[in-house]
Design a protein around this motif. Structure first.
Motif, short mmCIF file in Angstrom:
data_model
loop_
_atom_site.label_atom_id
_atom_site.label_comp_id
_atom_site.label_asym_id
_atom_site.label_seq_id
_atom_site.Cartn_x
_atom_site.Cartn_y
_atom_site.Cartn_z
N ILE A 397 42.23 31.15 128.54
CA ILE A 397 42.62 31.43 127.16
C ILE A 397 44.14 31.52 127.04
CG2 ILE A 397 42.47 33.13 125.31
CD1 ILE A 397 39.93 31.52 125.68
N SER A 398 44.77 32.18 128.00
CA SER A 398 46.21 32.34 127.84
C SER A 398 46.91 30.99 127.98
CB SER A 398 46.75 33.38 128.81
OG SER A 398 47.15 32.79 130.01
N SER A 399 46.42 30.12 128.86
CA SER A 399 47.05 28.79 128.95
C SER A 399 46.85 28.01 127.66
CB SER A 399 46.48 27.96 130.08
OG SER A 399 46.21 28.72 131.19
N LEU A 400 45.65 28.12 127.08
CA LEU A 400 45.40 27.38 125.85
C LEU A 400 46.30 27.87 124.72
CD1 LEU A 400 41.54 26.89 125.62
CD2 LEU A 400 43.28 25.16 125.95
N VAL A 401 46.44 29.18 124.64
CA VAL A 401 47.30 29.73 123.58
C VAL A 401 48.72 29.21 123.75
CG1 VAL A 401 48.34 31.86 122.74
CG2 VAL A 401 45.91 31.78 123.22
N GLN A 402 49.19 29.21 124.98
CA GLN A 402 50.56 28.75 125.20
C GLN A 402 50.71 27.27 124.90
OE1 GLN A 402 52.41 30.38 128.86
NE2 GLN A 402 50.62 31.68 128.95
#
Lengths: 689, 692
Positions: A397-402
């Motif tokens: 999730i954090s990679s996708l958000v970034q």
């Protein structure tokens, strides 16, 4: 094929359906050995066992065509050496993968092995009592190989089958990984261009640089409290926490319960992650935990920090179990042993696809990422991702958000740095999740592949926003199973460091090895992998003035505005918009090939245009400076092969294994009546006459 | 700017159907308070168009919501946003197909919002001011309903046609041969180099069959009297005619079913047989209906698809795919492509006569024969070629457009032509470099089947079309200032077809019909030289096959009458496909086409993929009604190409003084998008010039 100086006896028929089998056999052993293709061994690679006269089927079909050759198992790969390998012409070798050949399967790439005993297919594992007449290997990159062992000597069958099963299926020790033998043997001659350098996040400086880049350095600090993995083996040596957080808090629960910084948005809100505190029964300990967390929350709730929204990813989001089940259903759609079977299921394609719910899982991930983006972008809130170990869905999730919020992550270097930061340093257990050691099948969950598939959806929907193409993603997904890159073969940076250091290796693989592209494909294909439309990404995200209250409004309003490829990027997540990553999943299915078609055709057109533009530009420059610049025509990759198939560049690897063609005979000999009559007999079913 | 544009650039619902009156939502108060729309709107009217009613309203469903005026004329329903500056005719289509969903309920409440569902998958939602309390809201709603009730679909709106034609003066030539004169047929025959064929004038008075064109191609040696007699033994008099002559020598024929009740004499049978044989020793009879959907299937699938794609469809996101599969639309497309691909292999692989036989010969025969030509003839993939193909195989061949598109309200509605367009779109997706036209052109064509301004798609048979165009004058009931009486007896020149795109679209829009990725280098102008077979081999054909279930079965005779009933009459439907069916016909004829080597396929032949994952959903057409999906639909690669093109043009302009005159003449307006090949050609020319 003929006239190569190899004596062959053509058209000898053997096998269950003699009328259909047409293959060629080497009879003269001496000449065969002379002509035999040599096995290419990597440094440190050892040959374990081999078997000759193995027939590799082109396709399990009503017609069984095949190629004879040697089946070899080394400590790195299973390789099939076809007897007429030399027939490959030079034109196509430029697309060859440098490490893994067309008929090579790395041991880690093997998914399932089946044996066929009297037309019955059984999974093979452990000690075998009886040896199969046919071996079917399903690979993790969705290739399917079928080897017929009927003509092989019994001794060799025993050796090769048990060898393959042992080396691919039996649990393995970490230090037995080929990675280490390769690293010992290979010279470190990787030259990295300092400008195009993927940030590895293994030094304090890297983290400081990232803080500076995202302007997070006001509220967050990089800490070296875990240097030498003193506090915790799960966390990287360096990481970033909120500035006022006391360092002893990190020690308290070995890094659990600590908000760790992932990324800062231009408006100051940040994405944080936290691994949950260990579950305890004891009330006393629970009390301590509670007060500890209260303290932590107080720190980050106080200004200058934004309001924190906590997203618990382990309780009301996807479970790893779900992902595993979905993928194992999904991949069956593409693992095709038998094309008749395939055509039967083809009619129900969409419902089968849907029932695997893989696409739905992708949608849910993208949706979650959009929700978090909305919180940060529109509501100016900090988001704290919470997960048991903060190393699976947190990474995703954090990679996708970034990726959605930070245009830097959409460059190739930026993307590699992102993977390095969130996945490798974030402690994603690649070793367990890919089941490289075959120790626990239950742990095998394709979380990283799910991430790549989500990224693919974004790339597919907004190609100009990315510097890389889907081909890059496909190659990246393949490199998960190639054990010469250290990147994806450890559970944590600690594990990697200790193992690599203990053995006193010269770490040839630490620098920019998450880039399989560098030196992996030959240079000619470079510009295929780099997205041609990728534009220089410099602008920062446009801030939206309005504060919107919910996801839907945020989503709708973003999509109703013109897309700024250098700014915030949201995917479409409606039913028709989530698609199958055809390049990765369909590339080995010959039926899926469209000759001269598909996106590849557009791509080659684009390349051609760009080339024209470049040569014009050069000409103009030449005139302006009235200088004679000796101009070698830049070789255009796609020019000569104007009609590529839709499976390019992967189809080439398949090329060799096709049926014999009668390419022009049907075309040239049309007037020839005798020939006509003869050939009609071949294909017309005369049974009823 | 309607190429996948955003916001207002989206062309609003052209066709009304099922206007659903209902107080769905609270209407918001628009700020705009225009009370005199008539004066400013009148200028935007087309000649002959009358405003029936109007009301201020607020367009919904898009971001931002637009305030403006909802206008109902005798031709269309249009919504004009206030402050709309562009002097752009917004073709919103005729009222011909409006159906009231709840006809009786209209008077029971005051409409707050009107939702108009277009048949082309679009939706116009307009909320009225003051909650619909203004009388105008009521009036316009009534007007829309009444206009629908009064309008006669068979009667085209002729004002625009005539006025435009008047402007164009008498001597204009149709952009595409309409295949209504013997010369057109002769020209086309020569173009195809069909030497063994001639144009028959036997149907000049439409007395052989009204559904057949005036002229068609028959073998050289068959007399007109034989043609007349032979055609009588086919269903509705539609005997075998040449559809297309393959440059390699094969002939593609189409005909209706054998009329089994007739009792032809020996002479007739011989005539029929030699027409079918067309001088080839190898004859393949293709049962068109075999494995393809029936008309009712197509209609049902299309209805389901429309229900699925409507903006208010309630299908959950995670059930979308199975719902899509449930429509079976994609399945039918796949069946059509598969069959067309098989037939093009048959036509290409050796010299033979291939006969498409469908009972009516007016629906799927046209679809298959057009698809086969698209797959095997590079010329058909040009813009001009495609338009003449549609004109020949659909319009002239008598596809009953009016009935099939529901114009007559009869039960035989089935959008076969739309199915065909979707098939073409699939091909365009799979082979983006092989088609001169763009997706945008297909969309324009898709939309124009319902715009009642030309006769092309408004008649069932060539006979009706010819009759009407002759009487065109009598339709001019309305005085139009720009309209001058056409010269009598010159009605042919006046007849406009759907191919007169400038009636509907601006030049900038028409330029978008060009596919920038088209690469004619892939399409060799000349085919491999092939010896023309000695035409008219005497005696019966040496081999006669029936193609069905993907395989060839030998037939004893071509015609059913002599001993046994037609093999076609004995349907092969229940026969299972042979086990070998997993291999396509191409495999059988050539070995695997998927072999990658050096051009195993004859040049110019395309073999489409028809696997489940390869048949795609035409989002830009079917999801236009969904505001959340319609955004950002422009193809990024295409726009990227456009960027490249404009870049190239800029460079070209720098070179302009050095361009030689004959190259310069090709260059046209600097603002137009050049055909990429021309650019490349020009550039190459320049480069060579420089070197020399």
């Amino acid at each position: 094929m003929l006239g190569k100086g190899v004596v062959r006896r053509g058209r000898r028929t053997k096998g269950p359906k003699p009328s259909f089998v047409s293959y060629e056999i080497h009879t003269n052993e001496k000449e065969v050995t002379e002509k035999e293709v040599t096995l290419h061994l990597l440094p440190g690679e050892q040959l374990l066992c081999e078997a000759s006269t193995v027939l590799k089927y082109v396709q399990e079909d009503s017609c069984q065509h095949g190629v004879y050759g040697r089946l070899v198992c080394t400590d790195f790969k299973i390789a099939f050496l076809g007897d007429d390998e030399s027939a490959l012409d030079n034109d196509e070798t430029q697309f060859k993968n440098k490490v893994v050949g067309e008929n090579d399967i790395t041991l880690h790439c093997v998914d399932q092995i089946y044996g066929v005993f009297d037309e019955k297919k059984k999974t093979l594992f452990g000690q075998l009592k009886k040896y199969p007449e046919k071996l079917i290997i399903h690979c993790k990159d969705l290739r399917v190989f079928q080897f017929c062992l009927r003509y092989t000597k019994e001794e060799e069958v025993k050796r090769i089958v048990s060898g393959i099963i042992h080396h691919t299926q039996a649990p393995k020790l970490l230090k037995r990984l080929f990675l280490f033998s390769y690293a010992t043997a290979a010279q470190n001659n990787t030259v990295t261009d300092p400008k195009n350098h993927t940030i590895m996040f293994d030094t304090l400086k890297d983290w400081c640089w990232e803080l500076e880049r995202t302007k997070g350095n006001m509220k967050y600090k990089a800490v070296s409290v875990n240097e030498g993995y003193k506090v915790c083996e799960r966390l990287p040596a360096y990481f970033v926490v909120p500035t006022p957080l006391p360092e002893e808090n990190v020690h308290r629960f070995q890094g659990h319960g600590i908000p760790i910084w992932c990324w800062s948005c231009h408006n100051g809100s940040a994405l944080l992650k936290m691994s949950a505190l260990p579950k305890e029964q004891d009330d006393g300990i629970l009390q301590i935990q509670k007060s500890f967390l209260d303290g932590v929350y107080k720190t980050i709730h106080r200004p200058p920090y934004e309001i924190v929204k906590t997203e618990d990813l382990s309780s009301n989001f996807l479970s790893l179990q779900e992902i595993q089940t979905a993928y194992s259903k999904f991949k069956q759609l593409f693992l095709i042993d038998n094309s008749t079977e395939f055509w039967d299921t083809d009619i129900k394609w969409f419902s089968l696809l849907e029932s695997s719910s893989w696409l739905d899982i992708i949608r849910r991930c993208l949706k979650k990422a959009i929700e978090i983006t909305e919180c940060m972008e529109a509501q100016n809130m900090n988001v704290l991702l919470l997960e048991e170990n903060a190393s699976d869905l947190c990474c995703l999730i954090s990679s996708l958000v970034q990726l959605m919020m930070d245009p830097h992550c959409r460059t190739r270097i930026g993307f590699q740095s992102l993977i390095q930061k969130e996945w490798v340093m974030g402690g994603h257990c690649f070793l367990d999740r890919c089941n490289h050691l075959r120790q626990n099948d239950k742990e095998e969950v394709p979380v990283f592949l799910l991430f790549l598939d989500c990224v693919w959806q974004l790339v597919h929907q907004h190609p100009p926003a990315f510097e890389f193409t889907e081909t890059y993603l496909t190659v990246l997904s393949d490199s998960l199973y190639i054990p010469i890159f250290s990147t994806f073969f450890f559970n944590s940076p600690h594990q990697k460091d200790t193992n690599m250091h203990q053995r006193q290796l010269s770490l040839p693989l630490t620098q920019s090895k998450s880039s399989p592209k560098r030196g992996f494909f030959r240079e000619e294909t470079d510009h295929l992998i780099k997205n041609l439309l990728g534009k220089r990404i410099s602008k920062l995200i446009n801030s939206s003035d309005e504060l919107q209250d919910n996801f839907r409004e945020f989503y709708d309003s973003w999509h109703s505005k013109p897309t700024d490829y250098h700014g915030l990027l949201l995917p479409h997540i409606e039913g028709p918009e989530i698609k199958v990553w055809a390049q990765r999943y369909l590339r080995w299915i010959p039926e899926a090939q469209i000759l001269g078609g598909s996106r590849v055709a557009t791509m080659s057109k684009l390349l051609e245009m760009i080339e024209e533009v470049q040569s014009l530009q050069e000409k103009i420059d030449e005139r302006h400076h009235s200088q004679q610049a000796p101009q070698a025509e830049a070789p255009c990759l796609l020019r000569n092969s104007a009609r590529l198939s839709s499976l390019f560049p992967f189809a080439l690897l398949q090329r060799h294994s096709s049926k014999p063609v009668l390419p022009t005979s049907g075309w040239k000999a049309l007037g020839d009546e005798d020939d006509l009559a003869k050939r009609e007999d071949e294909f017309v079913d005369l049974g009823d006459v | 700017m309607w190429w996948g544009g955003r916001g207002q650039s989206f062309n609003i619902a052209p066709q009304k159907e099922e206007p659903e009156m209902g107080s769905v939502q609270e209407s918001r108060m628009p700020e705009h308070r225009s009370r005199q729309p008539s004066s400013c709107l009148a200028s935007r009217c087309l000649p002959g168009e009358q405003i029936l009613a109007w009301a201020p309203g607020l367009r919904k469903g898009l971001e931002p919501e637009l305030s403006g005026t909802l206008i109902c004329t005798n031709f269309r329903v249009t919504f004009q946003p206030c402050g709309w500056q562009q002097n752009e005719v917004r073709w919103l289509g005729g009222l011909s197909r409006v159906q009231l969903l709840r006809p009786g309920s209209l008077l029971k409440f005051i409409p707050e919002e009107i939702m108009i569902h277009g048949r082309d998958f679009r939706l116009l939602r307009v909320g009225f001011e003051a909650g619909g309390l203004e009388p105008q809201a009521f009036q316009v709603t009534m007007a829309i309903v009444q206009a629908r009730a009064q309008s006669n679909p068979a009667q085209p709106y002729s004002g625009i046609t005539l006025s435009k034609a008047g402007q164009a003066s008498g001597s204009r030539k149709p952009p595409v041969p309409l295949m209504e004169t013997a010369e057109d047929w002769e020209t086309e025959r020569k173009k195809q180099a069909a030497r063994g064929w001639r144009v028959s004038t036997v149907n000049e008075r439409f007395d052989v069959a009204t559904s057949l064109p005036r002229y068609f191609w028959v073998p050289n040696r068959i007399l007109d009297s034989e043609v007349r007699r032979a055609f009588g033994h086919f269903h509705q008099g539609r005997g075998p005619r040449l559809s297309w002559h393959h440059p390699g020598g094969s002939d593609l024929l189409r005909c209706g079913g054998f009329y089994t009740a007739s009792d032809p004499n020996k002479e007739d049978i011989r005539a029929v047989e030699s027409m079918l044989q067309a001088g080839h020793s190898d004859v393949v009879l293709v049962d068109t209906m075999d494995e393809l959907p029936s008309l009712a299937d197509v209609q049902l699938a299309h209805l389901r698809l429309r229900a699925l794609c409507l903006p208010d469809s309630s299908v959950a996101e995670d059930k979308w795919l199975s719902a899509l599969e449930g429509t079976r639309w994609l399945d039918y497309i796949r069946a059509c492509l598969r069959k067309a691909s098989d037939i093009s292999v048959l036509v290409t692989s050796r010299v033979r006569s291939v006969i498409l036989q469908e009972r009516g010969d007016r629906d799927l025969n046209g679809l298959l024969s057009s698809l086969v030509q698209l797959l095997s003839a590079p010329e058909a993939r040009t813009l001009f070629g495609f338009q003449s193909l549609v004109q020949r195989e659909w319009v002239a061949a008598g596809h009953p457009f009016l009935t099939r598109l529901g114009g007559t309200g009869a039960s035989e509605e089935a959008p076969v032509f739309l199915l065909f367009l979707d098939c073409v779109w699939q091909l365009l997706q799979q082979f983006p470099a092989d088609f001169e036209f763009s997706e945008f052109f297909l969309l324009a064509l898709h939309d124009s089947v319902r715009v009642p301004d030309t006769l092309t798609f408004l008649r069932n048979t060539p006979w009706e079309r010819g009759k009407q165009s002759g009487q065109l004058n009598s339709y001019t009931q309305v005085y139009t200032p720009g309209y001058s009486q056409p010269p009598a007896g010159n009605s042919f020149n006046l007849q406009l077809s759907v191919w007169d795109w400038d009636l509907r679209y601006s030049n900038a829009q028409i330029l978008q019909f060009q596919n920038p990725g088209y690469d004619p280098e892939h399409c060799p102008d000349s085919w491999l030289p092939r010896p023309q077979p000695s035409f008219m081999i005497p005696g019966p054909p040496s081999s006669v096959w029936l193609f069905s279930r993907g395989a060839l079965t030998p037939l004893n005779q071509l015609c059913p009458w002599r001993d046994s009933p037609s093999l076609l009459a004995v349907s092969s439907r229940w026969l299972p496909r042979p086990a070998i069916s997993s291999e396509s016909l191409a495999d059988q004829e050539w070995g695997l086409p998927s072999h990658w080597g050096a051009c195993p396929l004859p040049p110019g032949l395309l073999l489409p993929g028809y696997l489940g994952p390869q048949i795609r959903f035409w989002r830009r057409c079917y999801l236009r009604g969904r505001p959340e999906v319609q955004m950002g639909l422009s193809a990024p690669t295409i726009s990227g190409l456009q960027d490249e093109l404009s870049h190239l043009q800029e460079l070209l302009r720098k070179w302009t003084p050095r361009i030689s005159p004959e190259v310069h003449s090709k260059k046209r307006d600097p603002h137009t998008i050049l055909n990429p090949t021309e650019i490349v050609g020009i550039l190459k020319g320049r480069a060579e010039g420089d070197l020399g």
